[in-house]
Design a protein around this motif. Sequence first.
Motif, PDB file in Angstrom:
ATOM      1  N   LEU A 140      38.254  59.108  69.707  1.00 46.09           N
ATOM      2  CA  LEU A 140      39.297  58.838  68.713  1.00 46.09           C
ATOM      3  C   LEU A 140      38.788  59.030  67.284  1.00 46.09           C
ATOM      4  CD1 LEU A 140      40.930  55.672  70.313  1.00 46.09           C
ATOM      5  CD2 LEU A 140      41.870  57.993  70.238  1.00 46.09           C
ATOM      6  N   GLY A 141      37.554  59.482  67.147  1.00 44.48           N
ATOM      7  CA  GLY A 141      37.027  59.763  65.821  1.00 44.48           C
ATOM      8  C   GLY A 141      36.049  58.740  65.289  1.00 44.48           C
ATOM      9  N   PHE A 142      35.710  57.765  66.092  1.00 41.60           N
ATOM     10  CA  PHE A 142      34.764  56.744  65.655  1.00 41.60           C
ATOM     11  C   PHE A 142      33.347  57.109  66.078  1.00 41.60           C
ATOM     12  CE2 PHE A 142      38.821  54.559  65.961  1.00 41.60           C
ATOM     13  CZ  PHE A 142      38.886  53.957  64.719  1.00 41.60           C
ATOM     14  N   ASN A 143      32.988  58.379  65.933  1.00 36.52           N
ATOM     15  CA  ASN A 143      31.692  58.839  66.423  1.00 36.52           C
ATOM     16  C   ASN A 143      30.552  58.568  65.457  1.00 36.52           C
ATOM     17  OD1 ASN A 143      32.773  60.661  64.687  1.00 36.52           O
ATOM     18  ND2 ASN A 143      32.330  62.476  65.898  1.00 36.52           N
ATOM     19  N   ASN A 144      30.806  58.064  64.272  1.00 33.75           N
ATOM     20  CA  ASN A 144      29.723  57.689  63.362  1.00 33.75           C
ATOM     21  C   ASN A 144      29.295  56.241  63.555  1.00 33.75           C
ATOM     22  OD1 ASN A 144      29.555  60.187  62.125  1.00 33.75           O
ATOM     23  ND2 ASN A 144      31.186  59.694  60.701  1.00 33.75           N
ATOM     24  N   TYR A 145      29.964  55.555  64.472  1.00 32.64           N
ATOM     25  CA  TYR A 145      29.645  54.159  64.729  1.00 32.64           C
ATOM     26  C   TYR A 145      28.681  54.058  65.900  1.00 32.64           C
ATOM     27  CZ  TYR A 145      33.854  53.239  61.956  1.00 32.64           C
ATOM     28  OH  TYR A 145      34.792  53.194  60.973  1.00 32.64           O
ATOM     29  N   ARG A 146      27.998  52.950  65.983  1.00 36.53           N
ATOM     30  CA  ARG A 146      27.137  52.652  67.118  1.00 36.53           C
ATOM     31  C   ARG A 146      27.772  51.471  67.850  1.00 36.53           C
ATOM     32  NH1 ARG A 146      24.999  56.774  65.477  1.00 36.53           N
ATOM     33  NH2 ARG A 146      22.946  56.969  64.574  1.00 36.53           N
ATOM     34  N   TYR A 147      27.875  51.582  69.147  1.00 37.31           N
ATOM     35  CA  TYR A 147      28.461  50.524  69.951  1.00 37.31           C
ATOM     36  C   TYR A 147      27.392  49.984  70.888  1.00 37.31           C
ATOM     37  CZ  TYR A 147      32.640  52.973  68.488  1.00 37.31           C
ATOM     38  OH  TYR A 147      33.603  53.586  67.748  1.00 37.31           O
ATOM     39  N   HIS A 148      27.339  48.695  71.016  1.00 39.26           N
ATOM     40  CA  HIS A 148      26.456  48.129  72.025  1.00 39.26           C
ATOM     41  C   HIS A 148      26.865  46.698  72.309  1.00 39.26           C
ATOM     42  CE1 HIS A 148      23.992  45.794  69.105  1.00 39.26           C
ATOM     43  NE2 HIS A 148      24.342  46.764  68.300  1.00 39.26           N
TER      44      HIS A 148
END
Length: 106
Positions: free
Chosen positions: A28-36
């Motif tokens: 959805l375009g949130f590819n500059n974020y890091r998820y964990h």
Amino acid sequence: MADVLKPGVAMAKVYDEFERMAREAEKLGFNNYRYHMVQTHGIGIMMNEPPAWSQLDVVLRENMIINLEPSVYIPFKHLGRVEDTYLITKEGHERLTRLDQDLYIR
């Protein structure tokens, strides 16, 4: 995430669902974020008890209480963490956290 919070499901499957949701956010375009998943733990006599992500083979059972703390951050800028507590019930789960799940940005 809620579909996997039920008796008989291993913590590994809960983690896999979180990873799937993170990949969807990237699409959805949130590819500059890091998820964990910063921390996931049970709650009993002490606030932080097993099971934890390091115990991926643990299977959820009825009457277990677990806390899920996913986080998302933009490196060196922002951090957001949501913490929800769930009771594993015979039919699935009950969310014990009473705050709404709407996103507010100021």
